[in-house]
Scaffold this motif. Sequence first.
Motif, PDB file in Angstrom:
ATOM      1  N   GLY B 226     -67.735 -73.828 -39.714  1.00 26.17           N
ATOM      2  CA  GLY B 226     -68.828 -72.672 -40.054  1.00 26.17           C
ATOM      3  C   GLY B 226     -68.107 -71.845 -40.779  1.00 26.17           C
ATOM      4  N   HIS B 227     -68.845 -70.672 -41.288  1.00 24.80           N
ATOM      5  CA  HIS B 227     -68.663 -69.617 -41.905  1.00 24.80           C
ATOM      6  C   HIS B 227     -68.276 -68.490 -42.058  1.00 24.80           C
ATOM      7  N   LEU B 228     -68.485 -67.117 -42.422  1.00 30.12           N
ATOM      8  CA  LEU B 228     -68.660 -65.969 -41.575  1.00 30.12           C
ATOM      9  C   LEU B 228     -68.472 -64.776 -42.813  1.00 30.12           C
ATOM     10  N   GLY B 229     -69.488 -63.961 -43.062  1.00 29.88           N
ATOM     11  CA  GLY B 229     -69.141 -63.389 -44.191  1.00 29.88           C
ATOM     12  C   GLY B 229     -70.314 -62.058 -43.940  1.00 29.88           C
ATOM     13  N   LEU B 230     -70.090 -60.772 -44.804  1.00 29.24           N
ATOM     14  CA  LEU B 230     -71.050 -60.048 -45.199  1.00 29.24           C
ATOM     15  C   LEU B 230     -72.091 -60.288 -45.593  1.00 29.24           C
ATOM     16  N   VAL B 231     -73.347 -60.175 -45.023  1.00 32.94           N
ATOM     17  CA  VAL B 231     -74.531 -59.729 -46.732  1.00 32.94           C
ATOM     18  C   VAL B 231     -75.107 -58.087 -46.644  1.00 32.94           C
ATOM     19  N   GLY B 232     -76.532 -57.823 -47.066  1.00 32.22           N
ATOM     20  CA  GLY B 232     -77.017 -56.772 -47.187  1.00 32.22           C
ATOM     21  C   GLY B 232     -78.287 -56.797 -46.846  1.00 32.22           C
ATOM     22  N   THR B 233     -79.122 -56.434 -46.298  1.00 33.56           N
ATOM     23  CA  THR B 233     -80.421 -56.124 -45.924  1.00 33.56           C
ATOM     24  C   THR B 233     -80.722 -56.968 -47.116  1.00 33.56           C
ATOM     25  N   ASP B 234     -81.187 -57.660 -47.988  1.00 32.35           N
ATOM     26  CA  ASP B 234     -81.779 -58.399 -48.006  1.00 32.35           C
ATOM     27  C   ASP B 234     -81.138 -60.239 -48.364  1.00 32.35           C
ATOM     28  N   GLY B 235     -80.171 -60.193 -47.737  1.00 29.25           N
ATOM     29  CA  GLY B 235     -79.046 -61.067 -48.015  1.00 29.25           C
ATOM     30  C   GLY B 235     -78.653 -61.447 -48.698  1.00 29.25           C
ATOM     31  N   ALA B 236     -78.038 -60.560 -49.851  1.00 33.40           N
ATOM     32  CA  ALA B 236     -77.445 -60.836 -50.782  1.00 33.40           C
ATOM     33  C   ALA B 236     -75.734 -60.221 -50.744  1.00 33.40           C
ATOM     34  N   LEU B 237     -75.222 -61.192 -50.689  1.00 32.59           N
ATOM     35  CA  LEU B 237     -73.167 -60.972 -51.405  1.00 32.59           C
ATOM     36  C   LEU B 237     -73.151 -59.479 -50.984  1.00 32.59           C
ATOM     37  N   GLU B 238     -72.280 -58.846 -50.077  1.00 28.73           N
ATOM     38  CA  GLU B 238     -72.064 -57.807 -49.588  1.00 28.73           C
ATOM     39  C   GLU B 238     -71.100 -57.885 -49.573  1.00 28.73           C
ATOM     40  N   TYR B 240     -68.574 -54.584 -49.438  1.00 26.32           N
ATOM     41  CA  TYR B 240     -68.343 -53.148 -48.416  1.00 26.32           C
ATOM     42  C   TYR B 240     -69.344 -52.833 -47.167  1.00 26.32           C
ATOM     43  N   ASP B 241     -70.008 -52.451 -46.819  1.00 24.49           N
ATOM     44  CA  ASP B 241     -70.876 -52.363 -46.415  1.00 24.49           C
ATOM     45  C   ASP B 241     -72.141 -53.302 -45.946  1.00 24.49           C
ATOM     46  N   GLY B 242     -72.621 -53.734 -44.520  1.00 23.99           N
ATOM     47  CA  GLY B 242     -73.270 -54.944 -44.698  1.00 23.99           C
ATOM     48  C   GLY B 242     -73.373 -55.339 -42.962  1.00 23.99           C
ATOM     49  N   ARG B 243     -74.279 -56.147 -42.841  1.00 26.88           N
ATOM     50  CA  ARG B 243     -74.005 -57.214 -41.559  1.00 26.88           C
ATOM     51  C   ARG B 243     -73.375 -58.472 -42.019  1.00 26.88           C
ATOM     52  N   MET B 244     -73.586 -58.684 -40.367  1.00 27.77           N
ATOM     53  CA  MET B 244     -72.423 -59.768 -40.439  1.00 27.77           C
ATOM     54  C   MET B 244     -72.822 -60.834 -40.340  1.00 27.77           C
ATOM     55  N   ARG B 245     -73.467 -62.262 -40.673  1.00 28.12           N
ATOM     56  CA  ARG B 245     -73.948 -63.431 -41.169  1.00 28.12           C
ATOM     57  C   ARG B 245     -73.040 -64.619 -41.054  1.00 28.12           C
ATOM     58  N   ALA B 246     -73.307 -64.954 -39.635  1.00 27.95           N
ATOM     59  CA  ALA B 246     -72.540 -66.152 -40.036  1.00 27.95           C
ATOM     60  C   ALA B 246     -73.299 -68.442 -40.161  1.00 27.95           C
ATOM     61  N   LEU B 255     -74.577 -66.757 -36.051  1.00 26.26           N
ATOM     62  CA  LEU B 255     -74.617 -65.165 -36.054  1.00 26.26           C
ATOM     63  C   LEU B 255     -75.561 -64.400 -37.341  1.00 26.26           C
ATOM     64  N   ASN B 256     -77.028 -63.939 -36.840  1.00 26.76           N
ATOM     65  CA  ASN B 256     -77.948 -63.810 -37.498  1.00 26.76           C
ATOM     66  C   ASN B 256     -77.996 -61.507 -37.538  1.00 26.76           C
ATOM     67  N   ASP B 257     -77.094 -61.920 -39.081  1.00 25.50           N
ATOM     68  CA  ASP B 257     -77.043 -60.196 -39.556  1.00 25.50           C
ATOM     69  C   ASP B 257     -76.926 -59.052 -39.060  1.00 25.50           C
ATOM     70  N   VAL B 258     -75.604 -59.528 -37.796  1.00 27.32           N
ATOM     71  CA  VAL B 258     -75.860 -58.376 -36.803  1.00 27.32           C
ATOM     72  C   VAL B 258     -74.739 -57.378 -37.359  1.00 27.32           C
ATOM     73  N   LEU B 297     -65.183 -68.213 -50.555  1.00 28.40           N
ATOM     74  CA  LEU B 297     -66.563 -69.464 -50.623  1.00 28.40           C
ATOM     75  C   LEU B 297     -67.419 -69.417 -48.541  1.00 28.40           C
ATOM     76  N   ALA B 298     -66.432 -69.021 -48.579  1.00 26.75           N
ATOM     77  CA  ALA B 298     -67.264 -68.280 -47.250  1.00 26.75           C
ATOM     78  C   ALA B 298     -68.767 -67.918 -47.459  1.00 26.75           C
ATOM     79  N   ARG B 299     -68.368 -66.349 -48.509  1.00 25.00           N
ATOM     80  CA  ARG B 299     -68.674 -65.511 -48.299  1.00 25.00           C
ATOM     81  C   ARG B 299     -70.385 -65.943 -49.667  1.00 25.00           C
ATOM     82  N   LEU B 300     -70.076 -67.202 -50.296  1.00 21.16           N
ATOM     83  CA  LEU B 300     -71.126 -67.855 -51.238  1.00 21.16           C
ATOM     84  C   LEU B 300     -71.443 -68.606 -50.734  1.00 21.16           C
ATOM     85  N   ASN B 301     -71.581 -69.316 -49.520  1.00 25.43           N
ATOM     86  CA  ASN B 301     -72.319 -69.252 -48.466  1.00 25.43           C
ATOM     87  C   ASN B 301     -72.761 -69.067 -47.784  1.00 25.43           C
TER      88      ASN B 301
END
Lengths: 143, 480
Positions: B226-238, B240-246, B255-258, B297-301
């Motif tokens: 699995g891969h975990l990272g933050l994304v912005g509201t538009d799904g872009a790499l974030e 500093y401050d975003g939602r968690m997506r896995a 994990l759907n942008d929580v 790697l996870a963030r870019l995924n």
Amino acid sequence: MRILIGIGNSGRNDDGLGWVFLDRIKQEAGFSADIEYRYQLQVEDAELISRAKHVIFVDSYHGVLPGGFKFEPCKVAPDSVFTSHVLPPGAILHLCRELYGKKPGADLMLIQGSSWELHSGLSPEAEIRLGRALEFFRKKLPF
Amino acid sequence: MIDPVTRVEGHGRVTVQLDEAGNVDQARFHVVEFRGFERFIQGHPYWEAPLLVQRLCGICPVSHHLAAAKAVDQIYGVDPRDLHPTATMIRRLLHYAQLFQSHALHFFYLASPDLLFGMEAPVEKRSVGAVAMEHGDLARKGIQMRQFGQELIKALAGKKIHGITAVPGGIHKTFYPEERDYFLSDNVTPSVDTMIQWSQEVVTFIKDYHDKNFMWLDSFASYPSGHLGLVGTDGALELYDGRMRAIDSRGEVTLNDVDNDSYLKYFGEGVEKWSYMKFPFLRHLGRQHGWNRVGPLARLNVCDSISTPLANAELREFKAYTNGRPNNHTMHSHWARLIEILHCAEQIRNLLNEPRLLEEVERPPVSRRPEGIGIIEAPRGTLIHHYKADEKGSITKCNLIVSTTHNNEPMNRAVRWVAKNVLDQQKAITDGMLNQVEVAIRAYDPCLSCATHAMGQMPLKLTVFDADGAVVAEHVKHPV
């Protein structure tokens, strides 16, 4: 440009000798040099000293030194082990020569420490040795 | 036993247990320091947290400073979205500078010897010193890229390590025009434009290197995860401050942008008696299946795009290599890390040119709250800080889930891969073989001091035991 680089950690008692040396010497009349505080030397310090005419590394010393301190030329150390935790001054001089083709004059001031605990401030013994090292160094001013 | 594992930040050890036929029976990555920060910070005023907790690390103190600051902002009474725009810009600028210098440190100082000289190279070759001797131009650029990030941190925080930028609800100091202009023009430290150019060059370097070495880069220590990272509201790499997506290894969202506030609902932490480092996992998937890689790697995924054009073009190429499916090639972490370097350089230029960057910041009137949670993407991955404070403002609870902790299970999987594929049934264990265990761990750029919140000099070791418990091979080195 002349540089004094103090190496150590003032939160570890006498490991802060290098920093306290800088704190004291920069207040001396006639002192004019750049000063840099380091927890440890890093590879990029090779670039820093490449811009210097002369550099003095000031560090605490774990062993016993006659008189409590030692001031000597810093020798280039091409065979040093390079690590991100320990990088001796001689290795920095070597990198400076190899990467930037510069050979600044370099000295090493080592001051004997006694206490390395998680506390601020020097031990009384280190204070005495620091005083001797400063007295010796004052004779070199203006640096 | 590899003890210490080197060119990582921290102290750990690896043990490999063989069975009677000489096959690998068990391989483990242990972290053996005690963690203490979560406990001894209790009782301190909440506003001290960003200053104290950054002492966890000398490499990524800025990440801890900012994660804690985001959390104590909320205790102070300010949500991230309500922070003064200039304060957010200054904190972001600091964050990108930190990521830039930390990624440069890892690639040029720690990882590049393995790539340039090979995993079987003699030990004296496996150091940044050897890189400096034989690849001077690359080394000089690496040094100045790290220096650029460090100098920018110093300009913003007062010093390169353990400075102060953030205060609850704001920032410590205004950024002045002459400070900004220094980084826009070539000085002792080259300009941000030069940093972007060099970042592009180093991305090209890793792509060329991959073209010539794809056989081992695509296979070495690779496994589905699995891969975990933050994304912005538009799904872009974030970062500093975003939602968690896995996502899982096939790309299904787990994990759907929580929101940050709900992390406790989704994350559990497993423990093993042989390591002080915990094993985080997604509760709804369980300990066995809910673990995730974090980091470049996870963030870019997990992200759909990158907001800066040059890095986004590289992301498209990176994703195209695996036909848009998740990239589970562990060694591609280096490629991903260098794309992030480029993104950070672009973001630094964008922010330096923001007119509002130089404004003075006033903290808004607030109403105190009992709790705050700050989550950011540190260089090594998703970093979670959670604090509670009593009515006097004293911290009563602290929970830290550090990037390297998320990568605990992935690093153990990587060690097992090397043990099975390199050490299994070997009559003699060579130094080069053992170094391959370290290469697999090193791809995660682990910071074991962060993960255990320990202090001091921390190396890492590896030992191979036979079925009777006798030591077959041992790898003991000084910390690097």
